[in-house]
Motif scaffolding. Sequence first.
Motif: not given
Length: 408
Positions: A62-68, A106-110, A126-139, A144-147
């Motif tokens: 609930e806390m680490f949702s896809e729109d985190y 890994a959040n947004d690849g910072y 990284e489990p959250t879809k929003s930040t994972a997508a931002a990281a992928r945009e950085k190559g 995308e999962d919990f560890f």
Amino acid sequence: MNCRHCHTELKHNFIDLKTSPPSNAYLSKKALEKEEAWYPLKVMVCDNCWLVQTEDFVCENEMFSEDYAYFSSFSTSWLKHAQDYVEDVVTRFKLNESSNVVEIAANDGYLLQYVREHGIPCYGVEPTKSTAAAAREKGIEIIEDFFGEEKAKELVAQNREADLTAANNVLAHVPDINDFVKGFSTLLKPNGVATFEFPHLLNLVTKNQFDTIYHEHYSYLSLITVQRIFEHNGLRVFDVEKLNTHGGSLRVYAQRSDTGQQAICASVQVTINEELEHKLNSLEFYNGFQGKAEKVKSDLLGFIKEAKQKNLTIAAYGAAAKGNTLLNFAGIDSSDIDYVVDLNPAKQGQFMPGSHIPIVNEEHLKANQPDRVIILPWNLKNEIIQQLNYIRDWNGKFVIAIPQLEII
């Protein structure tokens, strides 16, 4: 409830912040029409292993949702911190194109963006879809999962073991801390190194940083406790650094207990001794924290009341999780603070959870010229004051509530 690490029955309260919504559950305008979920925010301390921990009420999905909505790259000082870290570990541990670096959360690849600049293979979990997508945009490759231990075993089976793992500000975010830490001892190569950064419990208490308590943070960590948890799960601490980030953090270096060959640095015992001197292994250290939080609440409400009587306009800066803890504990809403400014477009146009204060961009601040700006992420105070110093042009002033009320 029993302790998340040692399973001792929890009997001792640390602080009770009443109830609040999840701190990063920002609301759309349409969501305001629905009833919001509030949960108790109560923290206990284990008198066996001294792990400070929230009571269980909210599940991590609930806390680490896809729109985190927390993106690390919106803080320039944090990016510099990550870049400096990468430079240090590349040199210290002789990382190269034959190495493999893995960041957990890994959040947004910072951070991994700087690893890639060195030509070092890397990937993030990284489990959250929003930040994972931002990281992928950085190559950057993101899983995308919990560890935890099982995910680590999967990665090892795919020959994806790590020479270095980084885990910044995530150790406190996991409900099963034993399983999470066991994942690192599983994923590391025999002589691999794991680094962890987390806010230091010593500073949380001595500097009255109670607003860093929220549902996402299941644990509040001392080295005394972290060392014990690591030893139990196959890791040994070999170095510790003190950092200024997040109001005072520790960076802990660890290796596998069975195969690691790094020498144990004096810094480990020095930090343990400092904690023992402050009695972090005694209930005495934890008593009285509730009263410190109540004082901040009272002073902030008094400031707002006085400002309103003088017809001063009040805005806030930084739609941070810690700000939500403070606002909801104090019972502050949009009748007290007009809006919150934030650089993150994912938050702009949304509303703060609980308080329902609208989140706007910086242009809104410039156009409306508020008399007072409350800086909610006090750990970025200097960066924000420099960024917004133009409010002096209309005689605006900054306000800090933590650790005590300050008008600048």
